[in-house]
Design a protein around this motif. Structure first.
Motif, PDB file in Angstrom:
ATOM      1  N   MET A   1      38.303  35.208  24.783  1.00 51.92           N
ATOM      2  CA  MET A   1      39.501  35.124  23.943  1.00 51.92           C
ATOM      3  C   MET A   1      39.051  35.000  22.498  1.00 51.92           C
ATOM      4  O   MET A   1      38.112  34.278  22.185  1.00 51.92           O
ATOM      5  N   MET A   2      39.758  35.656  21.583  1.00 46.82           N
ATOM      6  CA  MET A   2      39.373  35.643  20.191  1.00 46.82           C
ATOM      7  C   MET A   2      39.540  34.240  19.609  1.00 46.82           C
ATOM      8  O   MET A   2      40.442  33.491  19.956  1.00 46.82           O
ATOM      9  N   MET A   3      38.630  33.896  18.685  1.00 46.87           N
ATOM     10  CA  MET A   3      38.693  32.608  18.025  1.00 46.87           C
ATOM     11  C   MET A   3      39.472  32.731  16.714  1.00 46.87           C
ATOM     12  O   MET A   3      40.197  31.828  16.332  1.00 46.87           O
ATOM     13  N   GLY A   4      39.301  33.845  16.043  1.00 44.23           N
ATOM     14  CA  GLY A   4      39.993  34.075  14.787  1.00 44.23           C
ATOM     15  C   GLY A   4      40.485  35.514  14.716  1.00 44.23           C
ATOM     16  O   GLY A   4      40.035  36.367  15.486  1.00 44.23           O
ATOM     17  N   TYR A   5      41.420  35.775  13.799  1.00 43.62           N
ATOM     18  CA  TYR A   5      42.016  37.107  13.728  1.00 43.62           C
ATOM     19  C   TYR A   5      42.550  37.294  12.318  1.00 43.62           C
ATOM     20  O   TYR A   5      43.036  36.357  11.694  1.00 43.62           O
ATOM     21  N   GLU A   6      42.450  38.503  11.807  1.00 43.98           N
ATOM     22  CA  GLU A   6      42.950  38.783  10.459  1.00 43.98           C
ATOM     23  C   GLU A   6      43.747  40.070  10.472  1.00 43.98           C
ATOM     24  O   GLU A   6      43.333  41.066  11.077  1.00 43.98           O
ATOM     25  N   GLU A   7      44.892  40.045   9.821  1.00 44.35           N
ATOM     26  CA  GLU A   7      45.730  41.236   9.742  1.00 44.35           C
ATOM     27  C   GLU A   7      46.511  41.205   8.437  1.00 44.35           C
ATOM     28  O   GLU A   7      47.152  40.203   8.105  1.00 44.35           O
ATOM     29  N   ASP A   8      46.436  42.319   7.679  1.00 49.15           N
ATOM     30  CA  ASP A   8      47.129  42.436   6.392  1.00 49.15           C
ATOM     31  C   ASP A   8      46.794  41.277   5.460  1.00 49.15           C
ATOM     32  O   ASP A   8      47.658  40.734   4.753  1.00 49.15           O
ATOM     33  N   GLY A   9      45.520  40.887   5.473  1.00 48.91           N
ATOM     34  CA  GLY A   9      45.079  39.824   4.583  1.00 48.91           C
ATOM     35  C   GLY A   9      45.419  38.423   5.050  1.00 48.91           C
ATOM     36  O   GLY A   9      45.051  37.453   4.377  1.00 48.91           O
ATOM     37  N   GLN A  10      46.095  38.307   6.168  1.00 50.33           N
ATOM     38  CA  GLN A  10      46.465  36.984   6.680  1.00 50.33           C
ATOM     39  C   GLN A  10      45.517  36.583   7.802  1.00 50.33           C
ATOM     40  O   GLN A  10      45.306  37.339   8.746  1.00 50.33           O
ATOM     41  N   LYS A  11      44.953  35.389   7.696  1.00 49.07           N
ATOM     42  CA  LYS A  11      44.028  34.899   8.713  1.00 49.07           C
ATOM     43  C   LYS A  11      44.770  34.017   9.712  1.00 49.07           C
ATOM     44  O   LYS A  11      45.652  33.244   9.340  1.00 49.07           O
ATOM     45  N   TYR A  12      44.348  34.162  10.981  1.00 51.53           N
ATOM     46  CA  TYR A  12      44.956  33.390  12.059  1.00 51.53           C
ATOM     47  C   TYR A  12      43.845  32.696  12.856  1.00 51.53           C
ATOM     48  O   TYR A  12      42.698  33.131  12.864  1.00 51.53           O
ATOM     49  N   VAL A  13      44.221  31.638  13.545  1.00 45.37           N
ATOM     50  CA  VAL A  13      43.311  30.933  14.435  1.00 45.37           C
ATOM     51  C   VAL A  13      43.939  30.933  15.824  1.00 45.37           C
ATOM     52  O   VAL A  13      45.126  30.625  15.976  1.00 45.37           O
ATOM     53  N   SER A  14      43.155  31.317  16.813  1.00 48.74           N
ATOM     54  CA  SER A  14      43.663  31.328  18.184  1.00 48.74           C
ATOM     55  C   SER A  14      43.686  29.917  18.747  1.00 48.74           C
ATOM     56  O   SER A  14      43.127  28.980  18.178  1.00 48.74           O
ATOM     57  N   LEU A  15      44.329  29.774  19.897  1.00 49.43           N
ATOM     58  CA  LEU A  15      44.363  28.468  20.558  1.00 49.43           C
ATOM     59  C   LEU A  15      42.948  28.024  20.928  1.00 49.43           C
ATOM     60  O   LEU A  15      42.596  26.853  20.797  1.00 49.43           O
TER      61      LEU A  15
END
Length: 219
Positions: A1-15
């Motif tokens: 499962m991904m730990m981090g993710y970025e889309e359109d300059g926005q960074k996300y953190v997975s559970l």
């Protein structure tokens, strides 16, 4: 499962990423609530969607007094649970090491008959019908090799001592830290040793069965 993710300059953190940072499910629900995005798992598209939380929201929550308070409480609770499990594991291991193992003492003829009867019950086709069982058991004893009889005797005695497996029931379930594999191996060794002490003529067979259980039977 991904730990981090970025889309359109926005960074996300997975559970999973949150858990790696010290978050628990309860803290996530309390401080973050619903995820900001649901993403398709890139490796397993049929898997449940990955919950993603904006990194800036995660970092803001981690700077808050609320996060520190609940994280400390969760940490103390986790430590208390670990300590309780370790105490339970140590108590069970102590009993496994020291519990007296009482082997039933039977005269050689009776032990042989009981062993053959036990084999007949647990190996379908190894004996005749119920009406012929006594003659069949006596014949089996007479016709069996010494090695076969010794094996059946040890198997029967191990079955009689199966109640000692209940010592393992108080161990935590699952995980390497439960100590179950270690305790079960120690208990097996003690059972075989007790049988060999009660019946010295079975010592070699006890050693063989213990070795096979530890290493597996030869190919």
């Amino acid at each position: 499962m991904m730990m981090g993710y970025e889309e359109d300059g926005q960074k996300y953190v997975s559970l999973a990423g949150l858990r790696a940072r010290g978050w628990t499910g309860g803290i996530v629900q309390r401080l973050l609530g619903a995820p900001d995005r649901l993403a398709v798992n890139p490796r397993f598209r049929s898997a449940p969607h990955t919950r993603l939380y904006r990194a800036e929201r995660v970092e803001a929550a981690e700077r808050s007094q609320g996060f520190r308070a609940v994280a400390e409480t969760a940490g103390r609770r986790s430590e208390a649970v670990r300590a309780a499990l370790e105490r339970r594991r140590a108590e069970v291991m102590e009993r496994v090491r020291n519990e007296p193992i009482e082997v039933p003492r039977l005269d050689p003829g009776k032990l042989a008959l009981r062993a053959v009867e036990h084999r007949a019950r647990h190996c379908p086709g190894s004996a005749e019908g119920p009406g012929e069982r006594p003659e069949t058991e006596a014949a089996a004893v007479e016709g069996a090799s010494r090695a076969s009889l010794d094996r059946w005797k040890v198997e029967y005695l191990r079955h009689r001592l199966g109640g000692y497996d209940q010592l393992l029931d108080r161990l935590p379930v699952g995980g390497r830290s439960s100590g179950r594999a270690e305790a079960a191996a120690l208990l097996r060794r003690r059972v075989y040793a007790a049988i060999a002490e009660a019946y010295p003529t079975l010592a070699r067979e006890c050693e063989r069965q213990a070795r096979d259980q530890w290493h597996g039977p030869p190919p």
